[in-house]
Design an enzyme around this catalytic site. Structure first.
Site, PDB file in Angstrom:
ATOM      1  N   LYS A  83       0.816  -1.156  -0.020  1.00  0.00           N
ATOM      2  CA  LYS A  83      -0.040  -0.014  -0.036  1.00  0.00           C
ATOM      3  C   LYS A  83       0.845   1.196  -0.035  1.00  0.00           C
ATOM      4  CE  LYS A  83      -4.359   1.121   2.291  1.00  0.00           C
ATOM      5  NZ  LYS A  83      -5.142   0.837   3.531  1.00  0.00           N
TER       6      LYS A  83
HETATM    7  O1  G3P Z   1      -8.484   1.609   4.445  1.00  0.00           O
HETATM    8  C1  G3P Z   1      -8.707   2.769   4.830  1.00  0.00           C
HETATM    9  C2  G3P Z   1      -9.259   3.280   5.887  1.00  0.00           C
HETATM   10  O2  G3P Z   1      -8.423   2.370   7.026  1.00  0.00           O
HETATM   11  C3  G3P Z   1      -9.308   4.426   6.231  1.00  0.00           C
HETATM   12  O3  G3P Z   1     -10.627   4.442   7.133  1.00  0.00           O
HETATM   13  O4  G3P Z   1     -11.919   5.172   8.981  1.00  0.00           O
HETATM   14  O5  G3P Z   1      -9.633   5.701   9.019  1.00  0.00           O
HETATM   15  O6  G3P Z   1     -11.174   6.743   7.253  1.00  0.00           O
HETATM   16  P1  G3P Z   1     -10.746   5.845   8.043  1.00  0.00           P
END
Ligand code: G3P
Length: 215
Positions: A83
């Site tokens: 990633k």
């Molecule tokens: O995969 C991306 C994700 O982990 C981001 O999620 O909830 O931190 O916006 P969030």
């Protein structure tokens, strides 16, 4: 549509992998930090539990450093997808890694044009963050719809991972748009199974079954 879990928590991954619907895992530095465990310990366990794409994120910034880190991550297991945040240095690295056969997931994507650039660089996956866009009053799923259209216009094969998912409606809309993958936190994944009428229906069937004379 493939369903990934967005976590580095081993208990959550173990539980979800038993539900018959899990295709892969995505992590990021924040999710690893939440476990309180070392990156090596966590990643070596994850690859043993799930036989599908496992996204592990680089923390390097320069192109050469990203490439070096990505090569190291890719050696952990054949299912590792590296990633990489969308930056100029990151996409330069993606191009070189693609030529080496190393799979990449370009992350922190907040616009359709960023996704187009990632696909042009040869990314295997691109991760638009829908919840974080919604949080600032923009239309996260609208961005995904535009990415789907752009990729279709140019027959780009980069797969779209709808990320930063907050609720089941994000999952529904992703499926209707034809996104390749959704990556869900454990709680959202669990909520996808639930419907009040299903629970009422099971209870009624069991109550009625209790009334059936048994031999
Ligand atoms: O995969 C991306 C994700 O982990 C981001 O999620 O909830 O931190 O916006 P969030």
């Amino acid at each position: 549509m493939k369903i990934f879990i967005d976590t580095a928590n081993i208990d959550e991954i173990r539980k979800a992998s038993g539900w018959g619907i899990l295709d892969g895992v995505t992590t990021n530095p924040t999710l690893v930090a939440k476990t309180g465990r070392s990156f090596d310990d966590v990643t070596r366990e994850i690859v043993k539990i799930v036989d599908g794409p496992i996204s592990l994120e680089v923390v390097s910034q320069g192109t050469n450093e990203i490439i070096g880190e990505a090569r190291g991550l890719s050696k952990i297991h054949k299912n590792v997808v590296v990633k990489i945040p969308i930056t100029k240095e990151g996409l330069s690295a993606v191009r070189i890694l693609a030529a080496e056969g190393i799979k990449t997931n370009v992350t922190l994507v907040f616009s359709p044009v960023q996704a187009l650039l990632a696909a042009k660089a040869g990314a295997t996956y691109v991760s638009p963050f829908v919840g974080r866009l919604d949080d600032i009053g923009q239309d996260g799923m609208g961005m995904v719809q535009e990415i789907v259209s752009i990729f279709k216009n140019y027959s780009l094969t980069t797969e779209i991972i709808v990320a930063s998912i907050r609720h089941p409606i994000h999952v529904l809309r992703a499926a209707l748009m034809g996104a390749s993958v959704v990556t869900c936190p454990f709680g959202v994944l669990e909520s996808l199974f639930k419907h009040a009428l299903t629970e009422i229906g099971i209870r009624r069937f069991l109550d009625d079954w209790a009334k059936v004379p048994k031999l």
